[in-house]
Design a protein around this motif. Structure first.
Motif, PDB file in Angstrom:
ATOM      1  N   LEU A   1      39.993 -46.304  20.502  1.00  0.00           N
ATOM      2  CA  LEU A   1      39.568 -46.037  21.215  1.00  0.00           C
ATOM      3  C   LEU A   1      39.152 -45.771  22.416  1.00  0.00           C
ATOM      4  O   LEU A   1      39.660 -44.935  23.366  1.00  0.00           O
ATOM      5  CB  LEU A   1      38.931 -44.597  20.672  1.00  0.00           C
ATOM      6  N   ARG A   2      37.853 -46.628  23.367  1.00  0.00           N
ATOM      7  CA  ARG A   2      37.584 -46.945  24.112  1.00  0.00           C
ATOM      8  C   ARG A   2      38.806 -48.072  25.200  1.00  0.00           C
ATOM      9  O   ARG A   2      38.458 -47.062  26.417  1.00  0.00           O
ATOM     10  CB  ARG A   2      36.211 -47.818  24.007  1.00  0.00           C
ATOM     11  N   VAL A   3      39.676 -48.263  24.724  1.00  0.00           N
ATOM     12  CA  VAL A   3      40.973 -48.620  24.999  1.00  0.00           C
ATOM     13  C   VAL A   3      41.540 -47.849  25.315  1.00  0.00           C
ATOM     14  O   VAL A   3      42.335 -47.876  27.228  1.00  0.00           O
ATOM     15  CB  VAL A   3      41.111 -49.869  24.192  1.00  0.00           C
ATOM     16  N   ALA A   4      42.299 -47.278  24.199  1.00  0.00           N
ATOM     17  CA  ALA A   4      43.005 -45.943  24.807  1.00  0.00           C
ATOM     18  C   ALA A   4      42.143 -45.002  25.949  1.00  0.00           C
ATOM     19  O   ALA A   4      43.318 -44.839  26.730  1.00  0.00           O
ATOM     20  CB  ALA A   4      43.533 -45.647  23.814  1.00  0.00           C
ATOM     21  N   PHE A   5      41.056 -44.432  25.819  1.00  0.00           N
ATOM     22  CA  PHE A   5      40.266 -43.160  26.356  1.00  0.00           C
ATOM     23  C   PHE A   5      39.924 -44.089  28.062  1.00  0.00           C
ATOM     24  O   PHE A   5      38.775 -43.449  28.617  1.00  0.00           O
ATOM     25  CB  PHE A   5      39.495 -42.394  26.260  1.00  0.00           C
ATOM     26  N   ALA A   6      40.250 -45.647  28.790  1.00  0.00           N
ATOM     27  CA  ALA A   6      39.440 -46.009  29.590  1.00  0.00           C
ATOM     28  C   ALA A   6      38.571 -45.729  30.716  1.00  0.00           C
ATOM     29  O   ALA A   6      37.597 -45.999  30.253  1.00  0.00           O
ATOM     30  CB  ALA A   6      40.910 -47.373  29.379  1.00  0.00           C
ATOM     31  N   PRO A   7      39.142 -44.584  31.575  1.00  0.00           N
ATOM     32  CA  PRO A   7      38.143 -43.595  32.453  1.00  0.00           C
ATOM     33  C   PRO A   7      37.118 -43.540  31.594  1.00  0.00           C
ATOM     34  O   PRO A   7      35.963 -42.878  32.422  1.00  0.00           O
ATOM     35  CB  PRO A   7      39.118 -43.338  34.003  1.00  0.00           C
ATOM     36  N   LEU A   8      37.052 -42.744  30.303  1.00  0.00           N
ATOM     37  CA  LEU A   8      36.074 -41.776  29.770  1.00  0.00           C
ATOM     38  C   LEU A   8      35.319 -43.294  29.017  1.00  0.00           C
ATOM     39  O   LEU A   8      36.291 -43.972  28.587  1.00  0.00           O
ATOM     40  CB  LEU A   8      37.062 -40.864  29.308  1.00  0.00           C
ATOM     41  N   ASN A   9      34.488 -42.275  28.346  1.00  0.00           N
ATOM     42  CA  ASN A   9      33.311 -43.551  27.792  1.00  0.00           C
ATOM     43  C   ASN A   9      33.476 -42.522  26.163  1.00  0.00           C
ATOM     44  O   ASN A   9      33.015 -41.670  26.017  1.00  0.00           O
ATOM     45  CB  ASN A   9      32.583 -43.310  28.257  1.00  0.00           C
ATOM     46  N   VAL A  10      34.169 -43.618  25.323  1.00  0.00           N
ATOM     47  CA  VAL A  10      34.367 -42.980  23.914  1.00  0.00           C
ATOM     48  C   VAL A  10      32.553 -43.921  23.104  1.00  0.00           C
ATOM     49  O   VAL A  10      32.908 -44.458  23.194  1.00  0.00           O
ATOM     50  CB  VAL A  10      35.069 -43.346  23.272  1.00  0.00           C
TER      51      VAL A  10
ATOM     52  N   ARG B   1      34.757 -48.314  11.905  1.00  0.00           N
ATOM     53  CA  ARG B   1      34.150 -47.794  12.306  1.00  0.00           C
ATOM     54  C   ARG B   1      34.393 -48.100  13.778  1.00  0.00           C
ATOM     55  O   ARG B   1      34.538 -48.096  14.682  1.00  0.00           O
ATOM     56  CB  ARG B   1      32.846 -47.443  11.772  1.00  0.00           C
ATOM     57  N   GLU B   2      33.565 -49.826  13.706  1.00  0.00           N
ATOM     58  CA  GLU B   2      33.244 -50.475  14.785  1.00  0.00           C
ATOM     59  C   GLU B   2      35.057 -50.575  15.524  1.00  0.00           C
ATOM     60  O   GLU B   2      35.545 -50.616  16.749  1.00  0.00           O
ATOM     61  CB  GLU B   2      32.694 -51.509  14.710  1.00  0.00           C
ATOM     62  N   ALA B   3      36.406 -50.375  14.391  1.00  0.00           N
ATOM     63  CA  ALA B   3      37.234 -51.684  15.751  1.00  0.00           C
ATOM     64  C   ALA B   3      38.453 -49.866  15.625  1.00  0.00           C
ATOM     65  O   ALA B   3      38.748 -50.108  16.890  1.00  0.00           O
ATOM     66  CB  ALA B   3      38.319 -52.077  14.051  1.00  0.00           C
ATOM     67  N   LEU B   4      37.762 -48.528  15.397  1.00  0.00           N
ATOM     68  CA  LEU B   4      38.758 -48.318  15.765  1.00  0.00           C
ATOM     69  C   LEU B   4      37.779 -46.848  16.557  1.00  0.00           C
ATOM     70  O   LEU B   4      38.361 -46.780  17.824  1.00  0.00           O
ATOM     71  CB  LEU B   4      38.064 -46.536  14.664  1.00  0.00           C
ATOM     72  N   LEU B   5      36.594 -47.139  17.025  1.00  0.00           N
ATOM     73  CA  LEU B   5      35.649 -47.377  18.272  1.00  0.00           C
ATOM     74  C   LEU B   5      36.355 -48.101  18.958  1.00  0.00           C
ATOM     75  O   LEU B   5      36.484 -47.711  20.885  1.00  0.00           O
ATOM     76  CB  LEU B   5      34.252 -47.365  18.364  1.00  0.00           C
ATOM     77  N   ARG B   6      36.319 -49.134  19.544  1.00  0.00           N
ATOM     78  CA  ARG B   6      36.665 -50.205  19.852  1.00  0.00           C
ATOM     79  C   ARG B   6      38.312 -49.728  20.968  1.00  0.00           C
ATOM     80  O   ARG B   6      38.496 -50.119  21.756  1.00  0.00           O
ATOM     81  CB  ARG B   6      36.987 -51.487  19.429  1.00  0.00           C
TER      82      ARG B   6
ATOM     83  N   ASN C   1      30.973 -42.175  20.408  1.00  0.00           N
ATOM     84  CA  ASN C   1      30.326 -42.667  18.885  1.00  0.00           C
ATOM     85  C   ASN C   1      32.088 -41.992  18.227  1.00  0.00           C
ATOM     86  O   ASN C   1      32.523 -41.125  18.822  1.00  0.00           O
ATOM     87  CB  ASN C   1      29.730 -42.050  18.839  1.00  0.00           C
ATOM     88  N   ILE C   2      32.384 -42.336  17.338  1.00  0.00           N
ATOM     89  CA  ILE C   2      33.152 -41.666  16.507  1.00  0.00           C
ATOM     90  C   ILE C   2      31.918 -41.343  14.741  1.00  0.00           C
ATOM     91  O   ILE C   2      31.551 -42.463  14.392  1.00  0.00           O
ATOM     92  CB  ILE C   2      33.777 -42.783  15.889  1.00  0.00           C
ATOM     93  N   TYR C   3      32.568 -40.700  14.812  1.00  0.00           N
ATOM     94  CA  TYR C   3      32.206 -40.007  13.418  1.00  0.00           C
ATOM     95  C   TYR C   3      33.018 -39.301  11.880  1.00  0.00           C
ATOM     96  O   TYR C   3      34.014 -38.827  12.433  1.00  0.00           O
ATOM     97  CB  TYR C   3      30.915 -38.506  13.335  1.00  0.00           C
ATOM     98  N   ILE C   4      33.288 -40.157  11.074  1.00  0.00           N
ATOM     99  CA  ILE C   4      33.911 -40.644   9.980  1.00  0.00           C
ATOM    100  C   ILE C   4      33.188 -39.317   9.319  1.00  0.00           C
ATOM    101  O   ILE C   4      32.718 -39.897   8.558  1.00  0.00           O
ATOM    102  CB  ILE C   4      34.212 -41.589   9.595  1.00  0.00           C
TER     103      ILE C   4
ATOM    104  N   GLN D   1      46.333 -44.129  12.152  1.00  0.00           N
ATOM    105  CA  GLN D   1      46.982 -44.293  11.173  1.00  0.00           C
ATOM    106  C   GLN D   1      46.976 -45.954  11.668  1.00  0.00           C
ATOM    107  O   GLN D   1      48.028 -45.909  10.427  1.00  0.00           O
ATOM    108  CB  GLN D   1      48.185 -43.606  11.357  1.00  0.00           C
ATOM    109  N   THR D   2      47.493 -46.334  12.010  1.00  0.00           N
ATOM    110  CA  THR D   2      48.208 -48.258  12.823  1.00  0.00           C
ATOM    111  C   THR D   2      46.925 -48.292  12.882  1.00  0.00           C
ATOM    112  O   THR D   2      47.236 -49.580  11.876  1.00  0.00           O
ATOM    113  CB  THR D   2      48.494 -48.016  14.688  1.00  0.00           C
ATOM    114  N   TYR D   3      46.026 -48.216  12.548  1.00  0.00           N
ATOM    115  CA  TYR D   3      45.494 -49.323  12.333  1.00  0.00           C
ATOM    116  C   TYR D   3      44.567 -48.702  10.370  1.00  0.00           C
ATOM    117  O   TYR D   3      45.021 -50.007   9.728  1.00  0.00           O
ATOM    118  CB  TYR D   3      43.353 -48.751  12.644  1.00  0.00           C
ATOM    119  N   LEU D   4      44.451 -47.946  10.198  1.00  0.00           N
ATOM    120  CA  LEU D   4      44.293 -47.871   8.591  1.00  0.00           C
ATOM    121  C   LEU D   4      46.163 -48.205   7.790  1.00  0.00           C
ATOM    122  O   LEU D   4      45.536 -49.210   6.926  1.00  0.00           O
ATOM    123  CB  LEU D   4      44.611 -46.174   8.095  1.00  0.00           C
TER     124      LEU D   4
END
Length: 174
Positions: free
Chosen positions: A154-163, A147-152, A165-168, A127-130
């Protein structure tokens, strides 16, 4: 006799051997040019067919985690995120809404239940990005940038985990 045979044999033998050398050198040159081309062509064909020296003969490649002893959190989980609705920054006074539904692929999480608690965080990122986007940002190659901005993010937010892909699955603008 030796005078008669010498000029005839020498003349014919010299002319025949000179013609033979020219013909032989052309054949050798053709063979020498054809062999490397055939080897390169065969190598490219084997590479595209994934034959043993290049692709393992159709066998799946062993994973790095499996070689290390199979870590518990090395499998990928698909987190389905409910629809996120946001109004876009139009700047013209007319309100434009966007609705997006997506799934996020996460690697390294223990269980799907552990990821379910992070859905509100993912929706907030969406919602923030949109809300920061304009309607014309979502057209054409803007979908890829979204897609790339959201993926980037999400990767920062889930830092120890690895995101990974994102499927819209749905993106509607009104």
């Amino acid at each position: 006799m030796s005078d008669e045979t010498s000029p005839d044999a020498g003349g014919d033998g010299t002319a025949a051997s000179a013609d033979g050398r020219k013909g032989m050198s052309r054949k050798k040159m053709a063979i020498m040019a054809a062999v490397p081309l055939l080897l390169i062509g065969g190598g490219v064909g084997a590479w595209q067919a994934h034959l043993p020296p290049f692709g393992g003969g159709g066998k799946p490649a062993p994973k790095v985690a499996a070689a290390e002893g199979g870590e518990a959190g090395s499998h990928r989980l698909l987190l389905s995120v409910p629809s996120a609705t946001a109004n876009l920054d139009n700047g013209a006074g007319r309100t434009v809404y966007v609705k997006m539904t997506a799934s996020v692929e996460v690697e390294g999480a223990e269980t799907l239940a552990a990821l379910q608690g992070r859905i509100p965080e993912v929706q907030d990122i969406f919602q923030t990005y949109l809300h920061e986007s304009r309607p014309q940002d979502l057209h054409g190659s803007g979908f890829y940038r979204l897609r790339e901005a959201l993926l980037r993010r999400l990767r920062v937010a889930f830092a120890p985990l690895n995101v990974t892909n994102i499927y819209i699955t749905e993106l509607l603008t009104q």
